[in-house]
Design a protein around this motif. Structure first.
Motif, PDB file in Angstrom:
ATOM      1  N   PHE A  75      53.973  59.961  22.343  1.00  0.00           N
ATOM      2  CA  PHE A  75      55.313  60.271  21.857  1.00  0.00           C
ATOM      3  C   PHE A  75      55.987  61.344  22.715  1.00  0.00           C
ATOM      4  O   PHE A  75      57.138  61.202  23.131  1.00  0.00           O
ATOM      5  N   ALA A  79      59.394  61.047  24.702  1.00  0.00           N
ATOM      6  CA  ALA A  79      60.494  61.917  24.271  1.00  0.00           C
ATOM      7  C   ALA A  79      61.017  62.802  25.405  1.00  0.00           C
ATOM      8  O   ALA A  79      62.173  63.199  25.397  1.00  0.00           O
ATOM      9  N   ASN A  95      57.199  62.340  13.973  1.00  0.00           N
ATOM     10  CA  ASN A  95      56.542  63.096  15.040  1.00  0.00           C
ATOM     11  C   ASN A  95      56.483  64.586  14.721  1.00  0.00           C
ATOM     12  O   ASN A  95      55.476  65.255  14.961  1.00  0.00           O
ATOM     13  N   SER A  99      52.758  65.892  14.585  1.00  0.00           N
ATOM     14  CA  SER A  99      52.345  66.741  15.702  1.00  0.00           C
ATOM     15  C   SER A  99      51.874  68.099  15.194  1.00  0.00           C
ATOM     16  O   SER A  99      50.872  68.636  15.666  1.00  0.00           O
ATOM     17  N   GLU A 103      48.135  69.617  15.496  1.00  0.00           N
ATOM     18  CA  GLU A 103      48.012  70.864  16.251  1.00  0.00           C
ATOM     19  C   GLU A 103      47.204  71.918  15.491  1.00  0.00           C
ATOM     20  O   GLU A 103      46.394  72.628  16.072  1.00  0.00           O
TER      21      GLU A 103
ATOM     22  N   CYS B 139      48.294  75.620  26.395  1.00  0.00           N
ATOM     23  CA  CYS B 139      48.210  75.060  25.040  1.00  0.00           C
ATOM     24  C   CYS B 139      48.153  76.151  23.969  1.00  0.00           C
ATOM     25  O   CYS B 139      48.760  75.999  22.907  1.00  0.00           O
ATOM     26  N   ARG B 143      51.458  76.773  21.158  1.00  0.00           N
ATOM     27  CA  ARG B 143      51.355  76.753  19.695  1.00  0.00           C
ATOM     28  C   ARG B 143      51.735  78.099  19.091  1.00  0.00           C
ATOM     29  O   ARG B 143      52.124  78.184  17.943  1.00  0.00           O
ATOM     30  N   TYR B 147      56.311  74.997  20.204  1.00  0.00           N
ATOM     31  CA  TYR B 147      56.094  73.853  19.312  1.00  0.00           C
ATOM     32  C   TYR B 147      54.679  73.290  19.487  1.00  0.00           C
ATOM     33  O   TYR B 147      54.021  73.559  20.481  1.00  0.00           O
ATOM     34  N   PRO B 148      54.242  72.441  18.534  1.00  0.00           N
ATOM     35  CA  PRO B 148      52.976  71.734  18.738  1.00  0.00           C
ATOM     36  C   PRO B 148      53.014  70.936  20.048  1.00  0.00           C
ATOM     37  O   PRO B 148      54.086  70.495  20.477  1.00  0.00           O
ATOM     38  N   LEU B 149      51.862  70.739  20.648  1.00  0.00           N
ATOM     39  CA  LEU B 149      51.797  70.078  21.963  1.00  0.00           C
ATOM     40  C   LEU B 149      52.421  68.689  21.958  1.00  0.00           C
ATOM     41  O   LEU B 149      53.071  68.284  22.917  1.00  0.00           O
ATOM     42  N   GLU B 150      52.194  67.934  20.878  1.00  0.00           N
ATOM     43  CA  GLU B 150      52.659  66.543  20.851  1.00  0.00           C
ATOM     44  C   GLU B 150      54.076  66.404  20.296  1.00  0.00           C
ATOM     45  O   GLU B 150      54.552  65.293  20.091  1.00  0.00           O
ATOM     46  N   TYR B 151      54.726  67.526  20.040  1.00  0.00           N
ATOM     47  CA  TYR B 151      56.105  67.457  19.523  1.00  0.00           C
ATOM     48  C   TYR B 151      57.018  66.927  20.629  1.00  0.00           C
ATOM     49  O   TYR B 151      56.975  67.392  21.765  1.00  0.00           O
ATOM     50  N   GLY B 152      57.848  65.975  20.266  1.00  0.00           N
ATOM     51  CA  GLY B 152      58.673  65.299  21.278  1.00  0.00           C
ATOM     52  C   GLY B 152      60.005  65.974  21.513  1.00  0.00           C
ATOM     53  O   GLY B 152      61.039  65.429  21.147  1.00  0.00           O
ATOM     54  N   GLY B 153      59.976  67.137  22.093  1.00  0.00           N
ATOM     55  CA  GLY B 153      61.230  67.828  22.415  1.00  0.00           C
ATOM     56  C   GLY B 153      61.525  67.766  23.902  1.00  0.00           C
ATOM     57  O   GLY B 153      60.654  67.417  24.693  1.00  0.00           O
ATOM     58  N   GLN B 154      62.759  68.089  24.232  1.00  0.00           N
ATOM     59  CA  GLN B 154      63.141  68.124  25.649  1.00  0.00           C
ATOM     60  C   GLN B 154      63.389  69.576  26.037  1.00  0.00           C
ATOM     61  O   GLN B 154      64.025  70.310  25.293  1.00  0.00           O
ATOM     62  N   THR B 156      64.841  72.733  28.513  1.00  0.00           N
ATOM     63  CA  THR B 156      65.994  72.983  29.382  1.00  0.00           C
ATOM     64  C   THR B 156      65.497  73.281  30.799  1.00  0.00           C
ATOM     65  O   THR B 156      64.340  73.682  30.982  1.00  0.00           O
TER      66      THR B 156
END
Lengths: 143, 333
Positions: A75, A79, A95, A99, A103, B139, B143, B147-154, B156
């Motif tokens: 994901f 993303a 997600n 997530s 975590e 890692c 945290r 954000y959590p590692l698998e969080y789907g953010g973008q 900057t």
């Protein structure tokens, strides 16, 4: 150098997010996810479910897909390119919870996963639940 | 002895040995071949990221001690820290070592801070051998700070990538081909930056003030050095320092680099503005700068550790981000 002068300097040297790239990608992936959801809904309708039940099952399916992609570590990779395209639909909500749940499992099931899993999604739940209660009260008393 | 704000170490504490341990991504960067240990993954055989970071600290500390042909019992004191709350990755790494320990927090400037204090202990004759160390792990930092590692953010383009890295330096009275000859403890500068995704901008003013203050106090020029390197200003912070220096007539271009830019290939490795974290400058110091001094690539280097002294709690309260920069002068013998 005053803080205002410094702000002008660093803002001039700080590149902005590449909207020319991010916005079309978000449009395409977000649209693609909606098309996928429509396909899934048609499949559920095809099994003989009513319209409302098929819609609910579509949401469940998309949440399941979001959680599965998060657990597989895919994901975040999608993303990174898709941005708001994956964040805004219900997949992004799935997600944000899964997530955090993954975590913080190292701090224990109750004190880690259960406590921390709503750290990102919390505001969505607060506003979502509050709005639905308000809507329910209006519906009950006024209509 | 102190003249102006500059400490002069008359006994020139020696860099006897050093060691670095980095993660997979750092091993794939332009300096990948320079590090002693590159992890196959970022877990280092541990179950949690905090323990993984501790394992890196242990690896680099033991690496420095064994390279000098010594044992932990020969070390007088260990000075170091990391980014985690209560500096746990360092203190948990040290708990089995039985060595006197001074835990430090200077955010990403910790490596420079530990070198200044370690060199002071040796220069003053209180210790004959100390270890200076700093570490960070992508890692464990994510945290805690984001954000959590698998969080789907973008992210900057001004955001930075916390390095998974640890570096340890063994300073002693004798031995070694490089020495710590001068240092300057930094002051805190807060130019009002509130965006925690633009830490280069938050730290750049402190870096410029420390570097320009050093040249004012010593009467030297940047060209008297082969390398002036900041810890983790990355692209935005580096550009700010160069712009401010240019305006004030301080000729830094050609001699000035940043560890956050050196550690990664920004075009290929998706690290945005560049690297950050205590381990970023620590690993570049132990993997590239100190070997460069030993091999004659550099004669004199100014190592300027930069730190953003923020926490997620205080930035959520709307506070701006204070920056600091400590300077260490390293010379080949």
């Amino acid at each position: 150098m005053s803080n205002d002068e410094y702000k002008k300097l660093y803002e001039g040297l700080s590149p902005g997010s590449p909207g020319y790239k991010n916005i079309p990608f978000a449009f395409l992936t977000g649209g693609g996810l909606c098309a996928l959801a429509q396909l899934i809904k048609n499949l559920w309708l095809g099994t003989g479910l009513e319209e409302t039940a098929a819609s609910a099952m579509t949401s469940v399916s998309m949440i399941g897909l979001g959680v599965l992609l998060t657990a597989l570590g895919l994901f975040g990779k999608i993303a990174r390119v898709a941005g708001a395209g994956t964040l805004v639909p219900i997949t992004g909500f799935a997600n944000s919870i899964s997530s955090a749940a993954l975590e913080f499992k190292s701090e224990g099931f109750i004190t880690g996963t259960c406590v921390k899993m709503f750290t990102i999604a919390g505001p969505v739940l607060v506003f979502g639940i509050s709005a639905s209660v308000l809507y329910g009260l209006i519906l009950y008393f006024l209509l | 002895m102190r003249k102006g704000s500059v400490y002069y170490f008359e006994n020139a504490p020696r860099v006897r040995s050093y060691s670095s341990c980095v993660g997979k991504k750092e091993g794939e960067g332009p300096l990948g071949d320079c590090f002693d240990i590159v992890g196959e993954d970022d877990r280092f055989g541990e179950e949690t990221w905090e323990k993984a970071e501790s394992a890196m600290v242990m690896t680099s500390v033991h690496g420095a001690v064994s390279k000098a042909g010594l044992e932990m019992g020969d070390i007088g004191c260990l000075l170091g820290g990391d980014l985690l709350n209560q500096c746990v990755s360092t203190s948990y790494a040290v708990r089995e070592m039985g060595v006197r320990f001074l835990g430090l927090y200077g955010a990403c400037s910790t490596m420079a801070e530990s070198l200044i204090l370690g060199a002071s202990l040796i220069n003053g004759g209180l210790e004959s051998k100390v270890i200076c160390t700093a570490s960070s792990h992508f890692c464990s930092a994510e945290r805690q700070y984001r954000y959590p590692l698998e969080y789907g953010g973008q992210r900057t383009p001004t955001a930075q990538w916390t390095a998974t890295a640890s570096g340890s330096v063994l300073l002693s009275e004798k031995g070694g081909k490089a020495a710590v000859t001068r240092a300057m403890a930094g002051r805190i500068y807060d130019p009002g930056v509130t965006d925690s995704a633009n830490m280069g901008a938050a730290m750049a003013l402190a870096a410029y003030e420390t570097i320009s203050g050093y040249f004012m106090d010593t009467g030297e020029k940047p060209r008297d050095y082969d390398l002036i390197v900041t810890g983790d200003l990355a692209q935005v912070g580096r550009d700010i320092v160069l712009s401010m220096a240019g305006e004030q007539g301080l000729e830094l271009s050609g001699v000035y680099e940043d560890c956050g830019i050196m550690l990664y290939d920004r075009d290929r490795q998706d690290v945005h503005a560049g690297g950050s974290g205590c381990g970023c400058s620590a690993a570049v110091l132990c993997g590239h700068i100190l070997p460069g001094l030993e091999k004659g690539l550099y004669k004199r280097v100014l190592f300027c550790g930069t730190g953003a002294l923020l926490s997620p709690v205080i930035t959520s309260q709307g506070e701006s981000i204070p920056g600091i920069c400590h300077l260490v002068c390293l010379e080949a013998l």
